[in-house]
Structure formats: structure tokens, C-alpha cells
Design a protein around this motif. Structure first.
Motif, mmCIF file in Angstrom:
data_model
loop_
_atom_site.group_PDB
_atom_site.id
_atom_site.type_symbol
_atom_site.label_atom_id
_atom_site.label_comp_id
_atom_site.label_asym_id
_atom_site.label_seq_id
_atom_site.Cartn_x
_atom_site.Cartn_y
_atom_site.Cartn_z
ATOM 1 N N GLY A 9 0.995 -1.329 -0.067
ATOM 2 C CA GLY A 9 -0.078 0.067 0.070
ATOM 3 C C GLY A 9 0.916 1.108 -0.064
ATOM 4 N N LEU A 10 0.207 2.661 0.361
ATOM 5 C CA LEU A 10 0.674 3.782 0.117
ATOM 6 C C LEU A 10 1.006 4.000 1.661
ATOM 7 C CD1 LEU A 10 1.773 6.259 -1.064
ATOM 8 C CD2 LEU A 10 -0.450 7.124 -1.019
ATOM 9 N N VAL A 11 2.243 4.341 2.224
ATOM 10 C CA VAL A 11 2.477 4.826 3.296
ATOM 11 C C VAL A 11 3.545 6.232 3.570
ATOM 12 C CG1 VAL A 11 4.419 3.327 3.606
ATOM 13 C CG2 VAL A 11 3.389 4.028 5.767
ATOM 14 N N GLN A 12 3.535 7.177 4.458
ATOM 15 C CA GLN A 12 4.412 8.162 4.320
ATOM 16 C C GLN A 12 5.891 7.659 4.971
ATOM 17 O OE1 GLN A 12 2.465 11.130 6.824
ATOM 18 N NE2 GLN A 12 1.699 12.089 4.991
ATOM 19 N N ALA A 13 6.727 8.316 4.595
ATOM 20 C CA ALA A 13 8.076 8.130 5.143
ATOM 21 C C ALA A 13 8.031 8.037 6.744
ATOM 22 C CB ALA A 13 9.218 8.956 4.604
ATOM 23 N N GLY A 14 8.576 7.017 7.194
ATOM 24 C CA GLY A 14 8.659 6.780 8.657
ATOM 25 C C GLY A 14 7.734 5.879 9.337
ATOM 26 N N GLY A 15 6.731 5.645 8.310
ATOM 27 C CA GLY A 15 5.736 4.604 8.825
ATOM 28 C C GLY A 15 5.851 3.270 8.599
ATOM 29 N N SER A 16 5.017 2.272 8.785
ATOM 30 C CA SER A 16 5.212 0.858 8.847
ATOM 31 C C SER A 16 4.183 0.220 8.247
ATOM 32 C CB SER A 16 5.183 0.438 10.135
ATOM 33 O OG SER A 16 6.090 0.857 11.181
ATOM 34 N N LEU A 17 4.431 -0.890 7.413
ATOM 35 C CA LEU A 17 3.779 -1.844 6.793
ATOM 36 C C LEU A 17 4.239 -3.305 7.253
ATOM 37 C CD1 LEU A 17 3.247 -0.465 3.011
ATOM 38 C CD2 LEU A 17 1.501 -0.743 4.774
ATOM 39 N N ARG A 18 2.940 -4.254 7.177
ATOM 40 C CA ARG A 18 3.424 -5.639 7.185
ATOM 41 C C ARG A 18 2.985 -6.291 6.036
ATOM 42 N NH1 ARG A 18 4.122 -8.583 12.449
ATOM 43 N NH2 ARG A 18 4.022 -10.684 12.089
ATOM 44 N N LEU A 19 3.638 -7.025 5.476
ATOM 45 C CA LEU A 19 3.606 -7.925 4.161
ATOM 46 C C LEU A 19 3.155 -9.435 4.665
ATOM 47 C CD1 LEU A 19 6.032 -6.574 1.497
ATOM 48 C CD2 LEU A 19 3.771 -5.585 2.212
ATOM 49 N N SER A 20 2.364 -10.055 3.998
ATOM 50 C CA SER A 20 2.188 -11.190 4.355
ATOM 51 C C SER A 20 2.053 -12.261 3.131
ATOM 52 C CB SER A 20 0.813 -11.694 5.129
ATOM 53 O OG SER A 20 0.776 -12.798 5.556
ATOM 54 N N CYS A 21 2.699 -13.292 3.425
ATOM 55 C CA CYS A 21 2.679 -14.386 1.992
ATOM 56 C C CYS A 21 2.208 -15.670 2.595
ATOM 57 C CB CYS A 21 4.180 -14.388 1.367
ATOM 58 S SG CYS A 21 4.266 -15.765 0.190
ATOM 59 N N ALA A 22 1.195 -16.219 1.893
ATOM 60 C CA ALA A 22 0.549 -17.273 2.170
ATOM 61 C C ALA A 22 0.856 -18.343 1.052
ATOM 62 C CB ALA A 22 -0.937 -17.317 2.139
#
Length: 123
Positions: A9-22
Motif C-alpha cells: 500500500g501507500l505509506v508516508q516515510a517513517g511509517g510501517s507496513l506488514r506484508l504477508s505471504c500465504a
């Protein structure tokens, strides 16, 4: 073997994301799993990898200390927690499986790939 990545997705610098793979497959716990990324105009590069049991991990220098790879062999999943994101982390992220036991984390050594998920980090 099928791999399905999600969480981009879209996130601002300094932010977080969690990717998942099934992953599908009865022998998931015998595969090494990795995350790779490809930015526009660049080659696909290694981001993080995890051993079959999850006891050993490896990271690209550019993400060390910011990204963490996890796996759950009971659920056939591998996640990538991405913190302190930077605009240069913008890329399509792919999960990949090493089924044939390569000794490296080169993209050429991975046997199966999921469709990528786009991560965009705005400045």
C-alpha cells in the motif's frame, strides 16, 4: 506450490507496513522463504530470508534494523514487518520459496514466486 503476497500500500516515510505471504504445499516447513523487491528500472533484489525452522534470518544491508521477517509453519505463512520506511523502499515486493535447497539468497536460486505487492513510500 502457490504463493500469495498481500499487505502492500501507500505509506508516508517513517511509517510501517506488514506484508504477508500465504503458501500452499504440504512441505512448507522444508522450504526456505524469502522476500525480494524490484523498484522501477532496477533489478530484483534480495530483502530478507528465513530458514526452514525460522531460527535463522538474513537481511539486505539496506533494511537491517528496520525490517523483520517471520514465518509460521503451522499456517504456511511468512511475513515481513517493515518499519521506518523510506522513499527508497518503494518497490514491488515478492515472496519466494527455495524448495530445492539453494545455499544462497540469490533470486536465481529461488524456485517459486508469488505475484508481487506494491509498496509506495511517500516523502
Amino acid at each position: 506450490v502457490q504463493l500469495q503476497a498481500s499487505g502492500g500500500g501507500l505509506v508516508q516515510a517513517g511509517g510501517s507496513l506488514r506484508l504477508s505471504c500465504a503458501a500452499s504445499g504440504r512441505t512448507y516447513s522444508s522450504w526456505r522463504m524469502g522476500w525480494f523487491r524490484q523498484a522501477p528500472g532496477k533489478e530484483r533484489e534480495f530483502v530478507a530470508g528465513i530458514s526452514r525452522s525460522g531460527s535463522m534470518t538474513s537481511y539486505a544491508d539496506s533494511v537491517k534494523g528496520r525490517f523483520t521477517i517471520f514465518r509460521d509453519n503451522a499456517k504456511n505463512t511468512v511475513d515481513l514487518q517493515m518499519n521506518s520506511l523510506k522513499p527508497e523502499d518503494t518497490a514491488v515486493y515478492y515472496c519466494a520459496a527455495d524448495v530445492l535447497s539453494s545455499s544462497t539468497w540469490n533470486a536465481d536460486g529461488m524456485d517459486y514466486w508469488g505475484k508481487g505487492t506494491l509498496v509506495t513510500v511517500s516523502s
